[in-house]
Each structure stands twice: as C-alpha cells, then as structure tokens.
Motif scaffolding. Sequence first.
Motif, short mmCIF file in Angstrom:
data_model
loop_
_atom_site.label_atom_id
_atom_site.label_comp_id
_atom_site.label_asym_id
_atom_site.label_seq_id
_atom_site.Cartn_x
_atom_site.Cartn_y
_atom_site.Cartn_z
N SER A 1 0.81 -1.23 0.00
CA SER A 1 0.00 0.00 0.00
C SER A 1 0.84 1.28 0.00
O SER A 1 0.36 2.33 0.37
CB SER A 1 -0.99 0.02 1.17
N LYS A 2 2.09 1.20 -0.41
CA LYS A 2 2.93 2.39 -0.58
C LYS A 2 3.29 2.51 -2.06
O LYS A 2 3.56 1.51 -2.72
CB LYS A 2 4.22 2.30 0.23
N PHE A 3 3.29 3.74 -2.55
CA PHE A 3 3.53 3.98 -3.96
C PHE A 3 4.47 5.16 -4.14
O PHE A 3 4.43 6.12 -3.38
CB PHE A 3 2.20 4.31 -4.68
N TYR A 4 5.32 5.06 -5.17
CA TYR A 4 6.09 6.22 -5.60
C TYR A 4 5.17 7.11 -6.42
O TYR A 4 4.32 6.63 -7.16
CB TYR A 4 7.27 5.82 -6.50
N VAL A 5 5.36 8.42 -6.31
CA VAL A 5 4.60 9.37 -7.10
C VAL A 5 5.51 9.88 -8.20
O VAL A 5 6.55 10.45 -7.93
CB VAL A 5 4.12 10.55 -6.23
N VAL A 6 5.12 9.66 -9.45
CA VAL A 6 5.91 10.12 -10.59
C VAL A 6 5.01 11.00 -11.44
O VAL A 6 3.92 10.59 -11.84
CB VAL A 6 6.44 8.94 -11.42
N LYS A 7 5.45 12.22 -11.70
CA LYS A 7 4.65 13.16 -12.48
C LYS A 7 4.74 12.83 -13.96
O LYS A 7 5.80 12.50 -14.47
CB LYS A 7 5.13 14.58 -12.23
N VAL A 8 3.61 12.95 -14.63
CA VAL A 8 3.56 12.73 -16.07
C VAL A 8 4.13 13.96 -16.76
O VAL A 8 3.78 15.09 -16.42
CB VAL A 8 2.10 12.49 -16.53
N LEU A 9 5.03 13.75 -17.70
CA LEU A 9 5.64 14.87 -18.41
C LEU A 9 4.60 15.57 -19.28
O LEU A 9 3.75 14.93 -19.89
CB LEU A 9 6.79 14.38 -19.29
N ASP A 10 4.69 16.89 -19.34
CA ASP A 10 3.75 17.67 -20.14
C ASP A 10 3.87 17.33 -21.62
O ASP A 10 2.89 17.37 -22.36
CB ASP A 10 3.98 19.16 -19.93
#
Length: 113
Positions: free
Chosen positions: A98-107
């Motif tokens: 139940s732990k996740f890395y947060v990775v932003k989607v590139l514009d």
Amino acid sequence: MKKFAIRFIAFYQKYISILLPKSCRYYPTCSQYAIWEFQTNSFFSAFFATFMRILRCNQLFKGGINYPIIRKKFNSCFIFQKSDTKNVNFWFIPCQNSKFYVVKVLDKLKEKN
C-alpha cells in the motif's frame, strides 16, 4: 493550507531560486518534491517529508533519485483507454504494501495524446 504552501513554493521557484546557485542533490529538486508531496498527501505528512528531504540535501548524503512515497489503498482496478491518459497528472508506481512512488507525467507526453 496546502494551496498556500504550494503557492509559496511556486513563488520561491519563480523568484528566489533563480538567484541562488543550483545545489540540489536530488531529482526531482527539493522544491518540486515539496509540491508533489503537498498535492498528494495531507499537509502535515507533506510538511514533515519535505522538511526531512531538505535536511538530507547536503554534502553528507549521496543524493540521487528520490520520488515522494504515499500510502494509498485502491478499491478497484482501473483500465485506461488511450483517451483517458490526457487527464492523468501522476502515476502511482508500487513500492511496498500500500505504498507507492509518485511520478509526475511529463507535459510533453500529455500533448502527444
């Protein structure tokens, strides 16, 4: 409170950070990490994680890639269509239970879809 913190960090990035030498040892930078934390976590957990990150951002630590980690429970499985990916801002990549890395989607990727 979270919006105020995000706006303060954005102000720092736009007006103050450009006056200082680039010295962050991590990717994403500490200020970008803080924004992602405040967007995906509660105020106090985001503040604590950001505070700890800033304390680690010095010559005594190795640095490197350090994405924010959040706790999230999903109730159902999502199946995306290609048209659905335009509205995705973050990808949650499994890390532990139940732990996740947060990775932003590139514009750039958003514009292609």
